[in-house]
Enzyme design. Structure first.
Site, short mmCIF file in Angstrom:
data_model
loop_
_atom_site.label_atom_id
_atom_site.label_comp_id
_atom_site.label_asym_id
_atom_site.label_seq_id
_atom_site.Cartn_x
_atom_site.Cartn_y
_atom_site.Cartn_z
N GLU A 109 -32.99 20.67 27.65
CA GLU A 109 -32.59 19.62 28.45
C GLU A 109 -30.92 19.41 28.44
O GLU A 109 -30.27 19.22 29.19
CB GLU A 109 -33.13 18.36 28.25
CG GLU A 109 -34.70 18.42 28.70
CD GLU A 109 -35.26 17.07 28.70
OE1 GLU A 109 -34.47 16.00 28.34
OE2 GLU A 109 -36.48 16.99 28.92
N HIS A 268 -41.13 15.52 10.53
CA HIS A 268 -41.76 15.91 9.57
C HIS A 268 -40.79 16.95 8.89
O HIS A 268 -40.83 17.14 7.68
CB HIS A 268 -43.11 16.01 9.87
CG HIS A 268 -43.77 16.54 8.74
ND1 HIS A 268 -44.16 17.92 8.34
CD2 HIS A 268 -44.54 15.98 7.70
CE1 HIS A 268 -44.79 17.94 7.30
NE2 HIS A 268 -45.12 17.00 6.79
N LYS A 309 -41.53 12.75 -0.29
CA LYS A 309 -40.26 13.12 0.72
C LYS A 309 -39.22 12.20 0.97
O LYS A 309 -38.04 12.75 1.32
CB LYS A 309 -41.02 13.20 1.90
CG LYS A 309 -42.07 13.98 2.01
CD LYS A 309 -43.15 14.26 3.38
CE LYS A 309 -44.28 15.05 3.12
NZ LYS A 309 -44.97 14.91 4.53
#
Length: 338
Positions: A109, A268, A309
């Site tokens: 896009e 993620h 994380k």
């Protein structure tokens, strides 16, 4: 029980940092920037936006002082569908981010908008009629199909070029290398309109853009047409070596900051790469996803701490809001108002 004691129970604020909840007195402020200075004390999501401003300012100050804080930016394709595309392109042009992870739509896009803009539409339309007219809808943003027809005119020759490069290098290109080549292609083929493109500035500044699912969109449609019409089995995009490159960009950084708009795999991929270094040091999430379904998109930063994380001592915040509302404010307050 004494009813009065039940209602007027004695309180203790021990251990609580007593910051007064207060907003701007509009007779005393003369600009939006002065209003935003109060955000951290307004409460609710305004306070979260205020904290995000402070976190990013801290990161920017360290970077300006020569300290290494590698900034990872993740966003889903709807972010590029909107006018946030230009805000991100500004950040890339001025090297305010170091690593990008996005979806296929976040790549294609950006390119398509350099050919023809998307159109502001409405939420309440007859979608069956829209289909008959060949107009695709992304919320209240319209994308006439001639944009994709124009996109194909550029992509088929681009795939031919990729084949030549792979033959010359005698190996398959990774997705991030393909996106880099797409930026180079824009530089060669497009005019001034490319200068508000994320891909173009990422190419010029050598900022890697990762997209593990590059075929999940119009890019994949065009690749299908190319391979089927030519019976091609040579052109292959390598995602395996990109995961090594992405993870190592996290591992080798002294500190990292993760700024994530939306959820899905850009989110993620970034925080999982940071798992390999014991977690990111700074995190700013902007999302409308809820955590109650157990999805990664809705998982708050504290859940990322449980996985390693995000560092337990990391400076992090989640803003539960539409990114189109708050991201321009966040960027302006950090980058333009110093």
């Amino acid at each position: 029980m004494d009813p009065k004691k039940s209602v007027l129970k004695e309180s203790s604020t021990e251990g609580i940092k007593e910051i007064p909840v207060i907003g701007p007195w509009l007779e005393d402020v003369s600009s939006l920037e002065e209003v935003i200075e109060y955000y951290e004390r307004i409460g609710f999501q305004a306070t979260h936006l205020g904290k995000a401003i402070e976190i990013w300012k801290k990161v920017e100050k360290k970077r300006k002082n020569g300290e290494e804080v590698r900034v990872f930016l993740g966003y889903t394709s709807n972010i590029v569908s909107s006018g946030l595309r230009e805000v991100i392109a500004y950040l890339v042009k001025h090297k305010k981010v170091d690593v990008i992870v996005t979806t296929a739509g976040g790549v294609e896009e950006d390119f398509i908008k350099a050919l023809k803009p998307f159109i502001l539409g409405d939420w309440n339309v007859n979608d069956a009629e829209m289909r008959q007219k060949g107009i695709n809808r992304i919320g209240n943003i319209f994308v006439p199909n001639d944009r994709y027809i124009e996109f194909e005119k550029y992509m088929i020759p681009f795939f031919e070029r990729l084949l030549e490069i792979e033959r010359e290098k005698k190996r398959h290109l990774t997705a991030s290398e393909v996106i880099y080549e797409l930026g180079r292609y824009m530089d060669e083929k497009l005019g001034k309109e490319k200068e508000k493109s994320i891909l173009y500035w990422a190419y010029k500044n050598n900022i890697p853009i990762f997209c593990p699912a590059l075929t999940d969109g119009s890019f994949g449609d065009m690749l299908y047409f190319f391979k089927e019409e030519r019976g091609d089995r040579e052109l292959i995009i390598d995602v395996a070596n990109d995961i090594v490159k992405l993870n190592n960009l996290a591992i080798t950084a002294k500190e990292t900051a993760s700024i994530i708009l939306g959820g899905a795999y850009p989110k993620h991929a970034i925080i999982n790469a940071n798992l390999f270094r014991g977690g990111t040091d700074y995190a700013i999430y902007i999302t409308t996803a809820i955590p109650w379904d157990g999805s990664l998109s809705g998982a708050p930063p504290s859940e990322g701490v449980s996985w390693g994380k995000i560092k337990a001592k990391a400076d992090y915040v989640e803003i539960w809001a539409d990114a189109t509302l708050v991201f321009p404010i966040l960027v302006w307050m950090v980058m333009k108002r110093e």
